[in-house]
Structures are given as C-alpha cells and as structure tokens.
Design a protein around this motif. Structure first.
Motif, PDB file in Angstrom:
ATOM      1  N   PHE A   1       0.824  -1.202   0.000  1.00  0.00           N
ATOM      2  CA  PHE A   1       0.000   0.000   0.000  1.00  0.00           C
ATOM      3  C   PHE A   1       0.860   1.255   0.000  1.00  0.00           C
ATOM      4  N   ILE A   2       1.905   1.270   0.796  1.00  0.00           N
ATOM      5  CA  ILE A   2       2.770   2.453   0.861  1.00  0.00           C
ATOM      6  C   ILE A   2       3.479   2.679  -0.473  1.00  0.00           C
ATOM      7  N   VAL A   3       3.980   1.610  -1.081  1.00  0.00           N
ATOM      8  CA  VAL A   3       4.651   1.745  -2.377  1.00  0.00           C
ATOM      9  C   VAL A   3       3.662   2.214  -3.440  1.00  0.00           C
ATOM     10  N   ASN A   4       2.463   1.630  -3.458  1.00  0.00           N
ATOM     11  CA  ASN A   4       1.447   2.082  -4.415  1.00  0.00           C
ATOM     12  C   ASN A   4       1.084   3.535  -4.205  1.00  0.00           C
ATOM     13  N   LEU A   5       0.998   3.948  -2.957  1.00  0.00           N
ATOM     14  CA  LEU A   5       0.666   5.337  -2.650  1.00  0.00           C
ATOM     15  C   LEU A   5       1.745   6.286  -3.166  1.00  0.00           C
ATOM     16  N   ILE A   6       3.001   5.961  -2.922  1.00  0.00           N
ATOM     17  CA  ILE A   6       4.100   6.817  -3.373  1.00  0.00           C
ATOM     18  C   ILE A   6       4.134   6.907  -4.900  1.00  0.00           C
ATOM     19  N   ILE A   7       4.026   5.782  -5.573  1.00  0.00           N
ATOM     20  CA  ILE A   7       4.076   5.776  -7.039  1.00  0.00           C
ATOM     21  C   ILE A   7       2.867   6.499  -7.626  1.00  0.00           C
ATOM     22  N   THR A   8       1.689   6.290  -7.067  1.00  0.00           N
ATOM     23  CA  THR A   8       0.489   6.946  -7.567  1.00  0.00           C
ATOM     24  C   THR A   8       0.579   8.458  -7.419  1.00  0.00           C
ATOM     25  N   VAL A   9       0.991   8.916  -6.253  1.00  0.00           N
ATOM     26  CA  VAL A   9       1.120  10.361  -6.031  1.00  0.00           C
ATOM     27  C   VAL A   9       2.162  10.957  -6.970  1.00  0.00           C
ATOM     28  N   LEU A  10       3.270  10.276  -7.125  1.00  0.00           N
ATOM     29  CA  LEU A  10       4.336  10.759  -7.996  1.00  0.00           C
ATOM     30  C   LEU A  10       3.862  10.867  -9.445  1.00  0.00           C
TER      31      LEU A  10
ATOM     32  N   GLU B   1       9.680  20.192 -24.499  1.00  0.00           N
ATOM     33  CA  GLU B   1      10.964  19.897 -23.856  1.00  0.00           C
ATOM     34  C   GLU B   1      10.797  19.753 -22.344  1.00  0.00           C
ATOM     35  N   ARG B   2      10.008  20.627 -21.748  1.00  0.00           N
ATOM     36  CA  ARG B   2       9.739  20.523 -20.302  1.00  0.00           C
ATOM     37  C   ARG B   2       8.941  19.262 -19.974  1.00  0.00           C
ATOM     38  N   VAL B   3       8.009  18.890 -20.841  1.00  0.00           N
ATOM     39  CA  VAL B   3       7.211  17.686 -20.622  1.00  0.00           C
ATOM     40  C   VAL B   3       8.123  16.469 -20.570  1.00  0.00           C
ATOM     41  N   GLU B   4       9.041  16.374 -21.509  1.00  0.00           N
ATOM     42  CA  GLU B   4       9.977  15.256 -21.512  1.00  0.00           C
ATOM     43  C   GLU B   4      10.842  15.244 -20.259  1.00  0.00           C
ATOM     44  N   MET B   5      11.283  16.420 -19.820  1.00  0.00           N
ATOM     45  CA  MET B   5      12.117  16.505 -18.630  1.00  0.00           C
ATOM     46  C   MET B   5      11.329  16.079 -17.389  1.00  0.00           C
ATOM     47  N   ILE B   6      10.094  16.548 -17.261  1.00  0.00           N
ATOM     48  CA  ILE B   6       9.272  16.223 -16.090  1.00  0.00           C
ATOM     49  C   ILE B   6       8.957  14.733 -16.041  1.00  0.00           C
ATOM     50  N   LEU B   7       8.550  14.174 -17.161  1.00  0.00           N
ATOM     51  CA  LEU B   7       8.221  12.749 -17.176  1.00  0.00           C
ATOM     52  C   LEU B   7       9.462  11.878 -16.976  1.00  0.00           C
ATOM     53  N   GLY B   8      10.603  12.337 -17.475  1.00  0.00           N
ATOM     54  CA  GLY B   8      11.854  11.624 -17.237  1.00  0.00           C
ATOM     55  C   GLY B   8      12.221  11.607 -15.762  1.00  0.00           C
ATOM     56  N   LEU B   9      12.021  12.728 -15.082  1.00  0.00           N
ATOM     57  CA  LEU B   9      12.281  12.778 -13.641  1.00  0.00           C
ATOM     58  C   LEU B   9      11.316  11.865 -12.878  1.00  0.00           C
ATOM     59  N   ALA B  10      10.069  11.838 -13.313  1.00  0.00           N
ATOM     60  CA  ALA B  10       9.083  10.984 -12.642  1.00  0.00           C
ATOM     61  C   ALA B  10       9.459   9.509 -12.780  1.00  0.00           C
ATOM     62  N   VAL B  11       9.881   9.113 -13.960  1.00  0.00           N
ATOM     63  CA  VAL B  11      10.287   7.717 -14.157  1.00  0.00           C
ATOM     64  C   VAL B  11      11.526   7.411 -13.334  1.00  0.00           C
ATOM     65  N   ARG B  12      12.464   8.344 -13.290  1.00  0.00           N
ATOM     66  CA  ARG B  12      13.688   8.121 -12.515  1.00  0.00           C
ATOM     67  C   ARG B  12      13.378   7.947 -11.033  1.00  0.00           C
ATOM     68  N   TYR B  13      12.547   8.844 -10.473  1.00  0.00           N
ATOM     69  CA  TYR B  13      12.231   8.741  -9.046  1.00  0.00           C
ATOM     70  C   TYR B  13      11.400   7.500  -8.736  1.00  0.00           C
ATOM     71  N   SER B  14      10.517   7.120  -9.644  1.00  0.00           N
ATOM     72  CA  SER B  14       9.745   5.901  -9.401  1.00  0.00           C
ATOM     73  C   SER B  14      10.655   4.671  -9.451  1.00  0.00           C
ATOM     74  N   LEU B  15      11.658   4.690 -10.313  1.00  0.00           N
ATOM     75  CA  LEU B  15      12.621   3.584 -10.339  1.00  0.00           C
ATOM     76  C   LEU B  15      13.431   3.523  -9.051  1.00  0.00           C
ATOM     77  N   TYR B  16      13.748   4.673  -8.470  1.00  0.00           N
ATOM     78  CA  TYR B  16      14.442   4.678  -7.181  1.00  0.00           C
ATOM     79  C   TYR B  16      13.583   4.015  -6.107  1.00  0.00           C
ATOM     80  N   VAL B  17      12.323   4.416  -6.049  1.00  0.00           N
ATOM     81  CA  VAL B  17      11.416   3.857  -5.041  1.00  0.00           C
ATOM     82  C   VAL B  17      11.249   2.357  -5.250  1.00  0.00           C
ATOM     83  N   LEU B  18      11.055   1.945  -6.497  1.00  0.00           N
ATOM     84  CA  LEU B  18      10.845   0.536  -6.780  1.00  0.00           C
ATOM     85  C   LEU B  18      12.115  -0.294  -6.572  1.00  0.00           C
ATOM     86  N   THR B  19      13.282   0.306  -6.748  1.00  0.00           N
ATOM     87  CA  THR B  19      14.530  -0.409  -6.469  1.00  0.00           C
ATOM     88  C   THR B  19      14.663  -0.694  -4.979  1.00  0.00           C
ATOM     89  N   VAL B  20      14.336   0.293  -4.154  1.00  0.00           N
ATOM     90  CA  VAL B  20      14.368   0.071  -2.704  1.00  0.00           C
ATOM     91  C   VAL B  20      13.358  -1.007  -2.319  1.00  0.00           C
TER      92      VAL B  20
END
Length: 119
Positions: free
Chosen positions: A42-51, A69-88
């Motif tokens: 639940f906590i992981v789903n909550l973090i990923i959903t909010v992100l 260009e900003r859209v690509e940057m924002i979505l790239g950051l979102a994928v990167r941070y979600s990968l960090y959370v999912l790696t942990v």
C-alpha cells in the motif's frame, strides 16, 4: 479522471480484504504476515500513484503551453524517481524471496517427521 483512480483503489482494497478473509480461516500467523506485506505494498502504491499523478498534471500544463521539452524533462524525472522507489522496494522484497525456499525446505523436513511420529 477520478473513476479509474477510484476503481484502482477499490481493487487494491478488495484484494487485501479477500486475502484477509481467506487466511482468516487458516491461521493467525498467515493473516498477520499478509497484513504486514499488504501495508508495504500500500505504501509503495501510494508513493508511485502520487508521484505519477502529480507529474502528469504538471506535464499536462506544460503540454498546453506547447513546451514539449519541459514535458519530456518532467516525465523523465518521474520515471527516474519511481525507479528509485521501486529499487528500494525490490531490495526489501528480495531479502524475503531468498528466505522462501529455505523456509519451505525447513517446513517440509520437520512437518513430515512430525506427522510420522503422531501416528
């Protein structure tokens, strides 16, 4: 936009509730283990959903301005941070996955011997 999010939350809650109902008939330890695992999921789903929801709203605003260009940057950051959370999360779960074959072997070994001695 609200209905798919509500449906996803309902389905997640329904899976946890059905696990609790099914395991409630077996034993208390199994129910406790599934409940603890459900809290982590639940906590992981909550973090990923909010992100993802927050970044998709922000990206939609920039898409409306025509700033791709900003859209690509924002979505790239979102994928990167979600990968960090999912790696942990993966590292935490990997520890438990390594224990499963050992626990199964231990259970099979001693449960079999205990059943023979009872009869």
């Amino acid at each position: 936009m609200v209905l798919p999010i509500a449906f996803q939350s309902f389905m997640t809650a329904a899976v946890s509730a059905s696990d609790a109902i099914m395991l409630g008939f077996i034993e208390q330890e199994s129910l406790s283990a599934v409940s603890l695992a459900g809290q982590l999921v639940f906590i992981v789903n909550l973090i990923i959903t909010v992100l993802m929801q927050g970044t998709s709203m922000l990206a939609a605003q920039y898409w409306g301005k025509g700033d791709a260009e900003r859209v690509e940057m924002i979505l790239g950051l979102a994928v990167r941070y979600s990968l960090y959370v999912l790696t942990v999360y993966f590292i935490i779960c990997l520890d438990e996955c390594v224990k499963v074959p050992v626990a199964f072997w231990y259970y099979r070994k001693y449960n079999w011997a205990r059943n023979i001695t009872r009869s």
